[in-house]
Write a protein that holds these residues in place. Structure first.
Motif, PDB file in Angstrom:
ATOM      1  N   VAL A 101       0.851  -1.041   0.092  1.00  0.00           N
ATOM      2  CA  VAL A 101       0.062  -0.118   0.215  1.00  0.00           C
ATOM      3  C   VAL A 101       0.758   1.134  -0.066  1.00  0.00           C
ATOM      4  O   VAL A 101       1.704   1.380   1.044  1.00  0.00           O
ATOM      5  N   ARG A 102       0.995   1.995  -0.908  1.00  0.00           N
ATOM      6  CA  ARG A 102       1.726   3.307  -1.160  1.00  0.00           C
ATOM      7  C   ARG A 102       0.806   4.450  -0.489  1.00  0.00           C
ATOM      8  O   ARG A 102       1.425   5.145   0.243  1.00  0.00           O
ATOM      9  N   GLN A 103      -0.258   4.611  -0.773  1.00  0.00           N
ATOM     10  CA  GLN A 103      -1.056   5.661  -0.020  1.00  0.00           C
ATOM     11  C   GLN A 103      -2.716   5.273   0.040  1.00  0.00           C
ATOM     12  O   GLN A 103      -3.176   4.488  -0.569  1.00  0.00           O
ATOM     13  N   ILE A 104      -3.356   5.968   0.701  1.00  0.00           N
ATOM     14  CA  ILE A 104      -4.830   5.892   1.186  1.00  0.00           C
ATOM     15  C   ILE A 104      -5.496   6.973   0.411  1.00  0.00           C
ATOM     16  O   ILE A 104      -5.248   8.234   0.809  1.00  0.00           O
ATOM     17  N   ILE A 105      -6.182   6.932  -0.496  1.00  0.00           N
ATOM     18  CA  ILE A 105      -6.843   7.968  -1.407  1.00  0.00           C
ATOM     19  C   ILE A 105      -7.867   8.251  -0.558  1.00  0.00           C
ATOM     20  O   ILE A 105      -7.994   9.671  -0.425  1.00  0.00           O
TER      21      ILE A 105
END
Length: 85
Positions: free
Chosen positions: A77-81
């Motif tokens: 997981v790179r980022q939570i949108i």
């Protein structure tokens, strides 16, 4: 910042967060039917590494391809949108 090659990224929705440091992400896309020319929704589920257990079910996340982390995990997981309340 140096980059190691071109890594694949996908955007999906977290379906399960019951495992420790792992989330299941569903990535959906539309495919045109070869005969009827209607669009069909297809989806794939990926297990992704979530370092600090910050993702919850229903969140939209950006996942990035990485080296194999376990038998099934090849994404991080790179980022939570979008967060779900």
């Amino acid at each position: 910042m140096s980059q190691r090659g071109n890594r694949k990224t996908q955007v999906g929705v977290v379906v399960s967060d019951k495992m420790d440091k792992t989330v299941v992400v569903r990535v959906s896309h539309l495919v045109k039917h070869p005969v009827y020319n209607k669009y069909i929704k297809r989806s794939v589920k990926y297990k992704a590494h979530d370092t600090d257990n910050s993702c919850k079910t229903g969140d939209r996340v950006l996942i990035v391809e990485t080296r194999p982390l376990s038998k099934d995990k090849r994404w991080k997981v790179r980022q939570i949108i979008d967060r779900v309340e």
